[in-house]
Design a protein around this motif. Structure first.
Motif, PDB file in Angstrom:
ATOM      1  N   GLU A 206       0.695  -1.137  -0.259  1.00  0.00           N
ATOM      2  CA  GLU A 206      -0.036   0.104  -0.052  1.00  0.00           C
ATOM      3  C   GLU A 206       0.812   1.274   0.000  1.00  0.00           C
ATOM      4  N   LYS A 207       2.196   1.032   0.145  1.00  0.00           N
ATOM      5  CA  LYS A 207       3.197   2.342   0.179  1.00  0.00           C
ATOM      6  C   LYS A 207       4.285   2.313  -0.997  1.00  0.00           C
ATOM      7  N   GLN A 208       4.416   3.511  -1.548  1.00  0.00           N
ATOM      8  CA  GLN A 208       5.175   3.632  -2.692  1.00  0.00           C
ATOM      9  C   GLN A 208       6.584   3.878  -2.281  1.00  0.00           C
ATOM     10  N   TRP A 209       6.569   4.656  -1.199  1.00  0.00           N
ATOM     11  CA  TRP A 209       8.040   5.036  -0.487  1.00  0.00           C
ATOM     12  C   TRP A 209       8.305   4.366   0.849  1.00  0.00           C
ATOM     13  N   ASN A 210       9.429   4.126   1.076  1.00  0.00           N
ATOM     14  CA  ASN A 210       9.832   4.128   2.725  1.00  0.00           C
ATOM     15  C   ASN A 210      11.156   4.708   2.895  1.00  0.00           C
ATOM     16  N   THR A 211      11.294   4.699   4.188  1.00  0.00           N
ATOM     17  CA  THR A 211      12.736   5.270   4.523  1.00  0.00           C
ATOM     18  C   THR A 211      13.870   4.219   4.556  1.00  0.00           C
ATOM     19  N   GLU A 215      13.280   0.204   5.307  1.00  0.00           N
ATOM     20  CA  GLU A 215      13.500  -0.961   4.389  1.00  0.00           C
ATOM     21  C   GLU A 215      14.731  -1.688   4.796  1.00  0.00           C
ATOM     22  N   MET A 216      15.475  -1.387   5.429  1.00  0.00           N
ATOM     23  CA  MET A 216      16.555  -2.257   6.284  1.00  0.00           C
ATOM     24  C   MET A 216      16.013  -3.166   7.389  1.00  0.00           C
ATOM     25  N   GLN A 217      15.116  -2.534   7.905  1.00  0.00           N
ATOM     26  CA  GLN A 217      14.523  -3.418   8.905  1.00  0.00           C
ATOM     27  C   GLN A 217      13.717  -4.495   8.042  1.00  0.00           C
ATOM     28  N   TYR A 218      13.221  -4.379   7.092  1.00  0.00           N
ATOM     29  CA  TYR A 218      12.577  -5.258   6.270  1.00  0.00           C
ATOM     30  C   TYR A 218      13.537  -6.301   5.623  1.00  0.00           C
ATOM     31  N   SER A 251       9.583   1.329  -2.026  1.00  0.00           N
ATOM     32  CA  SER A 251       9.259   0.047  -1.033  1.00  0.00           C
ATOM     33  C   SER A 251       9.756  -1.182  -2.029  1.00  0.00           C
ATOM     34  N   LEU A 252      10.265  -2.207  -1.136  1.00  0.00           N
ATOM     35  CA  LEU A 252      10.620  -3.344  -1.728  1.00  0.00           C
ATOM     36  C   LEU A 252      11.646  -3.448  -2.672  1.00  0.00           C
ATOM     37  N   LEU A 253      12.596  -2.447  -2.768  1.00  0.00           N
ATOM     38  CA  LEU A 253      13.484  -2.347  -3.719  1.00  0.00           C
ATOM     39  C   LEU A 253      14.720  -3.200  -3.375  1.00  0.00           C
ATOM     40  N   LEU A 254      15.010  -3.110  -2.246  1.00  0.00           N
ATOM     41  CA  LEU A 254      16.476  -3.813  -1.699  1.00  0.00           C
ATOM     42  C   LEU A 254      16.447  -5.114  -1.762  1.00  0.00           C
ATOM     43  N   GLN A 255      15.476  -5.827  -1.458  1.00  0.00           N
ATOM     44  CA  GLN A 255      15.409  -7.274  -1.349  1.00  0.00           C
ATOM     45  C   GLN A 255      15.657  -8.169  -2.491  1.00  0.00           C
ATOM     46  N   PRO A 256      15.030  -7.931  -3.622  1.00  0.00           N
ATOM     47  CA  PRO A 256      15.729  -8.284  -4.942  1.00  0.00           C
ATOM     48  C   PRO A 256      17.015  -8.268  -5.293  1.00  0.00           C
ATOM     49  N   VAL A 257      17.395  -7.161  -5.069  1.00  0.00           N
ATOM     50  CA  VAL A 257      18.962  -6.951  -5.310  1.00  0.00           C
ATOM     51  C   VAL A 257      20.119  -7.693  -4.338  1.00  0.00           C
ATOM     52  N   VAL A 258      19.436  -7.681  -2.980  1.00  0.00           N
ATOM     53  CA  VAL A 258      20.332  -8.745  -2.109  1.00  0.00           C
ATOM     54  C   VAL A 258      19.993 -10.271  -2.375  1.00  0.00           C
ATOM     55  N   GLY A 271      31.619 -22.688   0.396  1.00  0.00           N
ATOM     56  CA  GLY A 271      32.032 -22.321   1.735  1.00  0.00           C
ATOM     57  C   GLY A 271      31.241 -20.752   2.244  1.00  0.00           C
ATOM     58  N   GLU A 272      31.806 -20.208   3.024  1.00  0.00           N
ATOM     59  CA  GLU A 272      31.028 -19.140   3.687  1.00  0.00           C
ATOM     60  C   GLU A 272      31.051 -18.102   3.084  1.00  0.00           C
ATOM     61  N   VAL A 273      30.153 -17.251   2.681  1.00  0.00           N
ATOM     62  CA  VAL A 273      29.918 -16.123   1.985  1.00  0.00           C
ATOM     63  C   VAL A 273      29.413 -14.784   2.542  1.00  0.00           C
ATOM     64  N   THR A 274      30.148 -13.698   2.466  1.00  0.00           N
ATOM     65  CA  THR A 274      29.551 -12.294   3.038  1.00  0.00           C
ATOM     66  C   THR A 274      29.178 -11.425   2.029  1.00  0.00           C
ATOM     67  N   ILE A 275      28.025 -11.331   2.275  1.00  0.00           N
ATOM     68  CA  ILE A 275      27.083 -10.095   1.653  1.00  0.00           C
ATOM     69  C   ILE A 275      27.137  -8.764   2.201  1.00  0.00           C
ATOM     70  N   LYS A 276      27.745  -7.791   1.491  1.00  0.00           N
ATOM     71  CA  LYS A 276      28.129  -6.707   2.256  1.00  0.00           C
ATOM     72  C   LYS A 276      26.917  -5.264   1.537  1.00  0.00           C
ATOM     73  N   VAL A 277      26.437  -4.696   2.294  1.00  0.00           N
ATOM     74  CA  VAL A 277      25.585  -3.678   1.955  1.00  0.00           C
ATOM     75  C   VAL A 277      25.905  -2.355   2.704  1.00  0.00           C
ATOM     76  N   TYR A 278      26.221  -1.267   1.737  1.00  0.00           N
ATOM     77  CA  TYR A 278      26.536  -0.068   2.372  1.00  0.00           C
ATOM     78  C   TYR A 278      25.506   1.104   1.697  1.00  0.00           C
ATOM     79  N   ALA A 279      25.266   1.807   2.428  1.00  0.00           N
ATOM     80  CA  ALA A 279      24.145   2.983   2.201  1.00  0.00           C
ATOM     81  C   ALA A 279      24.793   4.195   2.523  1.00  0.00           C
ATOM     82  N   ALA A 280      24.692   5.206   1.962  1.00  0.00           N
ATOM     83  CA  ALA A 280      25.130   6.557   2.410  1.00  0.00           C
ATOM     84  C   ALA A 280      24.524   7.740   1.653  1.00  0.00           C
ATOM     85  N   LYS A 281      24.583   8.833   2.115  1.00  0.00           N
ATOM     86  CA  LYS A 281      23.835  10.210   1.361  1.00  0.00           C
ATOM     87  C   LYS A 281      24.970  10.810   0.608  1.00  0.00           C
ATOM     88  N   LYS A 282      24.664  10.864  -0.806  1.00  0.00           N
ATOM     89  CA  LYS A 282      25.702  11.614  -1.447  1.00  0.00           C
ATOM     90  C   LYS A 282      24.994  12.735  -2.262  1.00  0.00           C
TER      91      LYS A 282
END
Length: 345
Positions: A206-211, A215-218, A251-258, A271-282
């Motif tokens: 029902e929401k088009q945009w999230n903070t 989104e990170m909590q989801y 909304s729901l933008l990051l989940q398919p990327v990850v 083996g073990e794999v680490t997925i790195k996610v980094y977010a910043a304001k530019k």
């Protein structure tokens, strides 16, 4: 049919036009030393007839606008109605000013001039009205086209969002099925997490945009489910700058990327794999990068972005009309997906 405020504006223009014509007509007659009765009668008869005829023409254009190749109709109608006006005005002059033979004689000598001036005046206001209605019709067509395009865009966005979840749901159910016999506690835990995840999906539809914070909590809820599937093999490293947490993103933008990163990072390795996610304001943008290792011998992430990333790129284009908001690159044995989200000023 053109209706509404456009008609009132054109009516005001039409009335103003003929009031100005009447004033000029009366002034010219006064300069020729006609009496007040003659000036008033001539002005009312001539301007009244031409004004009434032009009003009928303009009003008819509300219901029928000639096409460009038929604009000559306006000139033809102008000639016809000007001729009719000249004949009718001659009759009215005889009726109201018949006792002034000199004036009647002058009007007869000036009949050709009156016809020409009347034709020009009627044709001019008709052409102005035609341009006015064409402009208003074009505005309405543009508004309808924009509304149709918006509806189509929203429908495509909704379709893209709905297509993101089924394959994740199938994978999760298969994992739950596999865990049910050997690790029932994990299976129950995964069912609870999946239930919460899907409940959140329904709410977010029902929401088009999230903070970014929402989104990170989801995203963390999604990763908990994936960690149940893959166990210790899946590790994550999420870093978000404080200034970026309140920025907006679809909304729901990051989940398919990850999910794409997990697919290329874990499916072809043991083996073990680490997925790195980094977010910043530019500047005035939110920038999010997802980095995953891959084996170049078994994975070829640069051959295509896959359904997940392709849908994200399409969604960003529909929202921002830009093709450069999602980029991918290879750095050593890492695959990096970067998303740029413009922020409203």
């Amino acid at each position: 049919m053109i209706t509404g405020t456009s008609n009132r504006g054109l009516l005001f223009l039409n009335v103003s036009w003929w009031l100005i014509v009447s004033a000029v007509h009366a002034y010219v007659l006064s300069e020729l030393s006609f009496t007040a009765h003659e000036i008033l009668s001539d002005t009312l008869i001539t301007s009244g007839l031409l004004g009434g005829i032009s009003f009928l023409i303009v009003n008819n254009m509300r219901y029928y606008l000639p096409q460009r190749e038929k604009y000559w109709y306006i000139l033809f109608i102008g000639i016809c109605v000007s001729g009719m006006s000249s004949l009718l005005s001659k009759f009215l002059f005889n009726l109201f000013l018949g006792d002034d033979a000199h004036y009647i004689q002058l009007t007869q000598h000036a009949a050709g001039i009156r016809f020409g001036v009347g034709f020009l005046l009627v044709s001019c206001i008709a052409m102005i009205s035609l341009l006015w209605y064409n402009q208003e019709e074009q505005k309405e067509m543009n508004a309808r086209r924009a509304e149709a395009e918006q509806l189509a865009k929203e429908a495509e966005l909704y379709k893209l969002r709905q297509q993101l979840q089924p394959h994740f749901l199938f994978n999760s159910l298969n994992s739950i099925s596999a865990l049910t016999a050997i690790q029932p506690e994990k299976a129950r835990h995964m069912i609870n997490q999946l239930s919460e995840f899907l409940r959140g999906t329904l709410r977010k539809d029902e929401k088009q945009w999230n903070t970014l914070k929402e989104e990170m909590q989801y995203l963390e809820l999604y990763l908990e489910i994936e960690k149940v599937r893959f166990g210790h093999r899946l590790q994550t490293n999420i870093v978000c700058e404080e200034a970026a947490l309140d920025l907006k993103l679809p909304s729901l933008l990051l989940q398919p990327v990850v999910e794409n990163a997990i697919k290329f990072g874990l499916y072809d390795t043991t083996g073990e794999v680490t997925i790195k996610v980094y977010a910043a304001k530019k500047e005035n943008h939110l920038i999010v990068s997802v980095k995953n290792p891959f084996d170049p011998e078994t994975a070829q992430p640069l051959k295509g972005t896959g359904f997940g990333l392709a849908s994200i790129k399409r969604r960003l284009f529909l929202l921002f009309a830009r093709q450069d908001l999602l980029t991918t690159e290879k750095e050593d044995n890492y695959f990096i997906t970067t998303i740029l989200i413009p922020q409203a000023v």
